[in-house]
Design an enzyme around this catalytic site. Structure first.
Site, PDB file in Angstrom:
ATOM      1  N   SER A 117       6.715  -3.734   1.576  1.00  0.00           N
ATOM      2  CA  SER A 117       7.156  -3.023   2.769  1.00  0.00           C
ATOM      3  C   SER A 117       7.355  -4.024   3.909  1.00  0.00           C
ATOM      4  O   SER A 117       8.153  -4.945   3.795  1.00  0.00           O
ATOM      5  CB  SER A 117       6.149  -1.933   3.121  1.00  0.00           C
ATOM      6  OG  SER A 117       6.658  -1.089   4.121  1.00  0.00           O
ATOM      7  N   GLU A 132      10.788   6.123  -2.986  1.00  0.00           N
ATOM      8  CA  GLU A 132      10.037   5.523  -1.886  1.00  0.00           C
ATOM      9  C   GLU A 132       9.616   6.557  -0.844  1.00  0.00           C
ATOM     10  O   GLU A 132       8.492   6.559  -0.349  1.00  0.00           O
ATOM     11  CB  GLU A 132      10.903   4.460  -1.191  1.00  0.00           C
ATOM     12  CG  GLU A 132      11.355   3.303  -2.049  1.00  0.00           C
ATOM     13  CD  GLU A 132      10.371   2.151  -2.049  1.00  0.00           C
ATOM     14  OE1 GLU A 132       9.330   2.262  -1.379  1.00  0.00           O
ATOM     15  OE2 GLU A 132      10.657   1.146  -2.717  1.00  0.00           O
ATOM     16  N   HIS A 134       6.540   4.862  -2.178  1.00  0.00           N
ATOM     17  CA  HIS A 134       6.354   3.611  -1.444  1.00  0.00           C
ATOM     18  C   HIS A 134       4.903   3.160  -1.586  1.00  0.00           C
ATOM     19  O   HIS A 134       3.988   3.975  -1.593  1.00  0.00           O
ATOM     20  CB  HIS A 134       6.683   3.868   0.029  1.00  0.00           C
ATOM     21  CG  HIS A 134       6.839   2.658   0.874  1.00  0.00           C
ATOM     22  ND1 HIS A 134       7.861   1.747   0.710  1.00  0.00           N
ATOM     23  CD2 HIS A 134       6.113   2.206   1.933  1.00  0.00           C
ATOM     24  CE1 HIS A 134       7.759   0.801   1.628  1.00  0.00           C
ATOM     25  NE2 HIS A 134       6.699   1.053   2.375  1.00  0.00           N
TER      26      HIS A 134
END
Length: 543
Positions: A231, A354, A453
């Site tokens: 990320s 995600e 995610h």
């Protein structure tokens, strides 16, 4: 609500005792095995845990408070005697002073707590099989997530014990300045602050320089360093690839669900700094007053600016690294990949859904009807929304409206930018690129998160059990971690992720677009999202 705040809320599920900061000359238990290592600033005492020697809270830079605030990092003061490195050091300031403190364990998947925040946050943690044994182990240098605004390398989710033991590698995680303290660009108001828009990234370079100077004493090879992050950590890796000061300090780069085609322009960064000064009632000529204010006052003003800009992508239009022409000469991957560190092998990828993580506290997102689907996709893609929905429905016959939304939103936010970054990097024609697509679905929360995610983190770190709240901790997850962590280790060691536990993983090229689709039965597929990719590239103007 921002994606980062949604992520924080998702993690607010459990409690654990608060960690303390670094304590010097700590009293020791008789049955604890301690180990001492030498650094350029003094000796540190760590502890042996399950065969791995662990050092926490080692300073790689001086405090960033007072006259050091908004300035490039400097070396810590040397110390005499032996400094205890037994507890995590400060996380970077990131909390809104006006908000209630988060519950213990609220910000980690594992439910353990992060250390206290503080401006004396330039610290790192090391896990190693042995110190001073003249071995040259690969170094896996972790950049934590949380955009450029939040997070900590001292999260128990990123404990390096299992990874160090499995791969005979040295794991390093770091803390560094974030948000307004790391990326407020004050250069327009004083030449003293010429570098202020990028100090958070300069901190990471400072930590890499510490690794180059010291990691051999911890059993690591300073010439075999892999930077990796998820990320916001992936965005930091991409930014490091474009920084001249970082060139030569790392030798492989892994980007997990972090798509930084670009970061902040100078124009955006200066406007944000002007808004900050306005909130603080400070004239531009008096900008040095920022170094004298309580940090809580600066953080409160920062959050007021962010609140005014609700809906803005903070990784591009917020307090983020600035393209200044010197520290960061160009955007990392826009319009082309930066040629700096072009020889470094890159592994990059994302997960299939995600955006389910960011919607975990938005119950309506999981129960959309057709009208809700069209409304949400139109907010993302405007005039391209109807055609995109039709395309995804045709390719996913049994999908619900919520399923379609998550697939489209995930490809818009992560999938398409990730594929474009891989393409532009490969087109440099130098270091190899390896692309993955993580499709394994977690059973937690009844399976509704699918492949969210942050999913790669516990598998890359071999921390499936620590992160049971995300992975479920079952035998399927354990078996997949065995394969994934070995691939990450292989890449750290050789610059090639191939291992006998996965199918042969070819290099990515713009022509073949070979992609490792990671699941219980992983396979290589050329351009697995061909139709979606072409449509997204067109809609997002990614030429």
């Amino acid at each position: 609500m921002s994606r980062l705040s949604t992520r924080r809320r998702f993690l607010q599920h459990s409690t654990a005792a608060l960690s303390t900061c670094v304590i010097l000359n700590r009293a020791t238990a008789q049955d604890t095995k301690f180990v001492i290592a030498e650094t350029t600033f003094g000796k540190v005492r760590g502890v042996t845990n399950n065969g791995i020697q662990t050092f926490k809270g080692i300073p790689y830079g001086a405090t960033t408070a007072g006259s050091n605030r908004f300035m490039p990092p400097t070396d810590p003061m040397k110390w005499t005697g032996v400094r205890d490195a037994l507890e995590y050091g400060h996380s970077a300031p990131q909390r809104d002073p006006a908000a209630a403190p988060p519950a213990a364990g609220a910000l980690t998947v594992s439910g353990a707590s992060l250390p206290a925040e503080g401006e004396d946050c330039l610290v790192l943690n090391v896990w190693t099989p042995a110190v001073s044994d003249n071995r040259k182990r690969p170094v896996m240098f972790w950049c934590h997530g949380g955009g450029f605004a939040t997070g900590s390398g001292s999260s128990p989710d990123n404990d390096g014990t299992n990874l160090a033991r499995r791969g005979d590698v040295v794991v390093v995680t770091i803390n560094h300045r974030l948000n307004v303290l790391g990326f407020a660009n004050l250069s327009e108001f004083s030449t003293d602050f010429a570098a202020s828009g990028d100090t958070g990234m300069m901190d990471i370079v400072q930590a890499l320089k510490w690794v180059r100077a010291n990691i051999a004493q911890f059993g690591g090879d300073p010439n075999t360093v892999m930077i990796f992050g998820q990320s916001g950590g992936g965005r930091k890796v991409e930014t490091l690839l474009a920084m001249p000061s970082a060139k030569g300090l790392f030798h492989r780069a892994t980007i997990e669900s972090g798509a930084a085609l670009q970061v902040a322009s100078r124009e955006v960064a200066i406007k944000n700094a002007e808004r900050l000064l306005t909130k603080l009632n400070i004239q531009k000529a008096d900008v040095h007053q920022l170094q004298k204010l309580p940090v809580e006052q600066i953080m409160a003003a920062y959050f007021a600016v962010v609140k005014d800009e609700r809906g803005v992508d903070q990784s591009i239009d917020g307090f983020a690294p600035t393209v200044d022409g010197k520290i960061l000469p160009q955007q990392p991957f826009q319009p082309k990949a930066s040629p700096i560190s072009a020889d470094v092998p890159v592994m990059i990828g994302c997960t299939r859904t995600e955006m389910t993580l960011f919607s975990a506290n938005d119950e309506s997102a999981f129960h959309l009807d057709d009208a809700g689907l069209h409304t949400r996709v139109k907010d993302l893609l405007g005039e391209h929304s109807n055609a995109m929905i039709d395309l995804y429905r045709g390719l996913n016959k049994t999908a619900t409206p919520s399923d379609i939304y998550f697939l489209i939103a995930s490809d818009y936010r992560y999938g398409a930018p990730t594929m474009k970054i891989a393409e532009r990097r490969a087109d440099l024609g130098k270091g190899p690129v390896y692309l993955y697509y993580f499709t394994w679905e977690t059973p937690v929360q009844g399976g509704r998160l699918k492949s969210p995610h942050t999913m790669e983190i516990p598998f890359a770190f071999d921390n499936v059990k620590i992160s049971t709240r995300l992975t479920g901790g079952g035998p399927e997850a354990m078996a997949l971690a065995d394969k994934v962590s070995d691939a990450w280790i292989a890449f750290a060691r050789t610059g090639d992720p191939n291992t006998p536990k996965l199918p042969h993983w070819p290099k990515f090229t713009s022509k073949d677009r070979a992609t490792m689709v990671i699941n219980n039965q992983s396979k290589v597929v050329n351009d697995p999202l061909h139709d979606q990719r072409i449509a997204m590239f067109r809609a997002m103007n990614l030429t």
